[in-house]
Design an enzyme around this catalytic site. Structure first.
Site: not given
Ligand code: PMP
Length: 379
Positions: A69-70, A148, A177, A195-197, A233, A319
């Site tokens: 996301a960043t 968040n 979130q 964001s996947g994590h 890539t 963060c």
């Protein structure tokens, strides 16, 4: 170990890791290569992109794979603000936003942009104040769906309705979130990021969903991958695994909300029994986030006390804690200063169990007993 810091990151789903490993082993080729292995790899990448479009019910929007996301927020905000500069230079946002939004718009101030912040009233975004900030110079509005730190849910659909009178404004939303916990208001957003994590995917996996690829200034230059928007890539294994994580999170969403809402209620009810402690999280906030204030005690002291009992929680957000700054989100929501300094966040995911919550509550009571004189003096 009891892990209750799932807003910072989540444990990867075994299925997502398996997908990542399998694709990496079998399709390590460059999807831009013209040989048949490159073409096969590219097919897999495009299948993953189409699956995400289908799961998120996107129509005309494109999915750009990024590292998270960043990166997605940076690419969109900077590119969109610059491309719309001839038409206006005002960006509207809020103090609740993640640093990847706030620091990006603040960097744009050095290029001549003006940033305005929407106020909050009793935990709610003030829509009248938002209306008062709109004028013909506004080209970009950037807000999050779920905060968040506090779990506050922002009224994305209401903002979209208001913006119908301002067709040149681009509305960008940070859904990091909210995805996997709330239904995304896809029709109401011109662009959004994930964001996947944050939903049991892997670190370094993200998307930017965006429907006006042709009208944005690119900020990254190179081989022109990802519609020329994000050169470099392509990490196909990562992107295929992300599409798997998105599918799993969406399938499990309703169940997760049911479980985590119960956990949130269990903790908040307990906190209310302990005089002096404050529930900062809002009753109508996101189900997976609880925020508690310990007036008179530093948040770090509370986090350390839980750590010693093998329970991981967080002060504000991973963060902002690195940046050692006064928490802007809690301040914007009018949480008193003494409470902000002693605030901690507890956040759940699909692996959180009721037993984890019961153990958390036991330790909470012990820590409270050790600190209650300090808390009493502060209130
Ligand atoms: N937006 C929000 C609301 C977040 O919580 C985070 C992660 N803390 C981000 C953006 C940035 O995500 P990432 O670190 O994965 O780039």
């Amino acid at each position: 170990m009891i892990y209750l810091d799932n807003c910072a990151t989540t444990k990867p789903d075994a299925d997502v890791m398996k997908t990542f490993n399998t694709v990496n082993e079998k399709y390590y080729f460059n999807p831009s290569s013209p040989h048949y292995k490159g073409l096969e790899t590219n097919k897999l990448l495009e299948q993953a992109r189409n699956q995400i479009k289908e799961i998120l019910k996107l129509n005309h929007q494109s999915v750009v794979f990024t590292s998270g996301a960043t990166e997605s927020n940076n690419l969109l905000i900077t590119g969109m603000a610059r491309s719309k500069k001839p038409f206006g230079k005002t960006i509207i946002t809020s103090h609740l936003e993640h640093p990847s939004v706030l620091e990006t718009v603040r960097a744009l101030e050095n290029e001549g942009f003006t940033v305005k912040y929407i106020q909050f009233n009793e935990g709610k975004l003030d829509l009248e104040h938002f209306r008062s900030l709109l004028n013909s110079d506004v080209t970009l509005v950037c807000l999050m769906h779920v905060n968040n730190v506090m779990g506050a849910i922002l009224p994305i659909t209401a903002i979209h309705e208001i913006l119908k009178d301002y067709p040149k404004v681009h509305f960008h939303v940070d859904c990091v979130q909210s995805f996997g916990k709330l239904a995304l208001p896809v029709h109401a957003m011109d662009s959004f990021v994930l964001s996947g994590h944050k939903f049991n995917g892997l670190k370094g996996q993200g998307i930017l969903v965006f429907d006006q690829l042709k009208t944005i200034t690119h900020t990254m230059f190179g081989g022109g991958q990802e519609y020329g928007f994000r050169s470099g890539t392509v990490n196909v294994a990562n992107d295929v695994a992300l599409s798997r994580a998105i599918r799993i999170a969406e399938n499990e969403r309703v169940q997760l909300v049911k479980r985590t809402s119960k956990f949130k209620m269990m903790i908040e009810e307990e906190v209310k029994k302990l005089p002096g402690l404050v529930v900062n999280s809002l009753p109508d906030g996101a189900p997976h986030i609880v925020n508690i204030g310990f007036p008179g005690v530093k948040g770090e002291v509370i986090v350390n006390a839980f750590s010693k009992a093998d329970i991981c929680i967080s002060t504000t957000s991973a963060c902002s804690s690195k940046r050692a700054k006064f928490n802007e989100a809690l301040n914007a929501l009018h949480v008193p200063e003494t409470v902000i300094a002693g605030s901690v966040r507890i956040s759940f995911d699909k692996y959180t169990t009721e037993d984890d919550i019961n153990q958390f509550i036991n330790v909470l009571n012990k820590i409270y007993n050790d600190m209650k004189e300090l808390i009493k003096d502060a209130v």
